[in-house]
Design an enzyme around this catalytic site. Structure first.
Site, PDB file in Angstrom:
ATOM      1  N   ASP A  95      11.327  64.266  -1.311  1.00  0.00           N
ATOM      2  CA  ASP A  95      11.064  65.160  -2.440  1.00  0.00           C
ATOM      3  C   ASP A  95      10.988  66.606  -1.941  1.00  0.00           C
ATOM      4  O   ASP A  95      11.272  66.887  -0.780  1.00  0.00           O
ATOM      5  CB  ASP A  95       9.796  64.741  -3.187  1.00  0.00           C
ATOM      6  CG  ASP A  95       8.538  64.836  -2.333  1.00  0.00           C
ATOM      7  OD1 ASP A  95       8.583  65.413  -1.222  1.00  0.00           O
ATOM      8  OD2 ASP A  95       7.496  64.321  -2.762  1.00  0.00           O
ATOM      9  N   LYS A 111      10.512  65.646  -8.277  1.00  0.00           N
ATOM     10  CA  LYS A 111      10.336  65.944  -9.693  1.00  0.00           C
ATOM     11  C   LYS A 111       9.719  67.340  -9.765  1.00  0.00           C
ATOM     12  O   LYS A 111       8.739  67.632  -9.085  1.00  0.00           O
ATOM     13  CB  LYS A 111       9.389  64.892 -10.283  1.00  0.00           C
ATOM     14  CG  LYS A 111       9.182  64.962 -11.747  1.00  0.00           C
ATOM     15  CD  LYS A 111       8.332  63.756 -12.157  1.00  0.00           C
ATOM     16  CE  LYS A 111       7.863  63.883 -13.574  1.00  0.00           C
ATOM     17  NZ  LYS A 111       7.050  62.759 -13.981  1.00  0.00           N
ATOM     18  N   PRO A 135       1.046  69.083   5.964  1.00  0.00           N
ATOM     19  CA  PRO A 135       1.484  70.071   4.970  1.00  0.00           C
ATOM     20  C   PRO A 135       2.956  70.483   5.132  1.00  0.00           C
ATOM     21  O   PRO A 135       3.345  71.563   4.727  1.00  0.00           O
ATOM     22  CB  PRO A 135       0.539  71.250   5.225  1.00  0.00           C
ATOM     23  CG  PRO A 135       0.167  71.140   6.668  1.00  0.00           C
ATOM     24  CD  PRO A 135       0.166  69.663   6.977  1.00  0.00           C
TER      25      PRO A 135
END
Length: 176
Positions: A144, A166, A121
């Site tokens: 990311d 994104k 995580p």
């Protein structure tokens, strides 16, 4: 056309074969490269990326190289030089075969390695030792918004970091 058929006649006489066209086809197969490198621009840097060569391009490159190295051979006529290069190429010898091997070596040396490194995580404490080593060796890292910023400390100063995340339907980098 005349040069090509004259060279096939010379191959027929020299090798005492009834199928000089088979020698030509074998030479094309032996010379045609399976891989080549193309320049790709990624995130502001240009990389030599190995790509597989299509059948049509493979034949075109083989013909181009056989003609090129035929011209540089010693011999009275172009038909003689072409015949000699075709015979050599069919035996996996000659300058056109050397060109193919050099092209393959360049493609092999530019092969990259892609490794997926994760830390569950996003907790740096969950990063494996192997993952940390890959981060330390990396030349380029694609990441990311899920990556913990603390993981950047494991990279080299020269490592290129490219954000590919994104958010809310807005892509940061165009997909090909």
């Amino acid at each position: 056309e005349k040069i090509f058929y004259s060279s096939l006649d010379m191959i027929k006489d020299k090798l005492k074969t009834d199928a000089p066209l088979d020698i030509f086809k074998k030479a094309l197969d032996n010379v045609g490269p399976m891989l080549e490198v193309k320049s790709k621009r990624i995130g502001g840097a240009t990389y030599q990326v190995p790509i597989e060569v299509s059948r049509d391009r493979r034949v075109a490159l083989a013909m181009r190289w056989i003609l090129l190295y035929s011209r540089s051979r010693k011999g009275k006529t172009m038909a003689t030089r072409l015949a000699a290069e075709l015979i050599a190429a069919s035996n996996k010898e000659g300058s056109s075969i050397k060109k193919r091997e050099d092209t393959h070596k360049m493609a092999e040396s530019n092969k990259g390695k892609v490794v997926l490194v994760g830390a569950g995580p996003g907790d740096v404490g969950l990063l494996t030792l192997n993952g940390k080593q890959w981060l330390q060796k990396a030349d380029v890292i694609l990441y990311d918004h899920l990556v913990n910023p603390d993981m950047v400390r494991f990279t080299q100063k020269s490592t290129e970091m490219i954000y590919v995340g994104k958010k809310e339907g807005i892509a940061s980098i165009e997909q090909e």
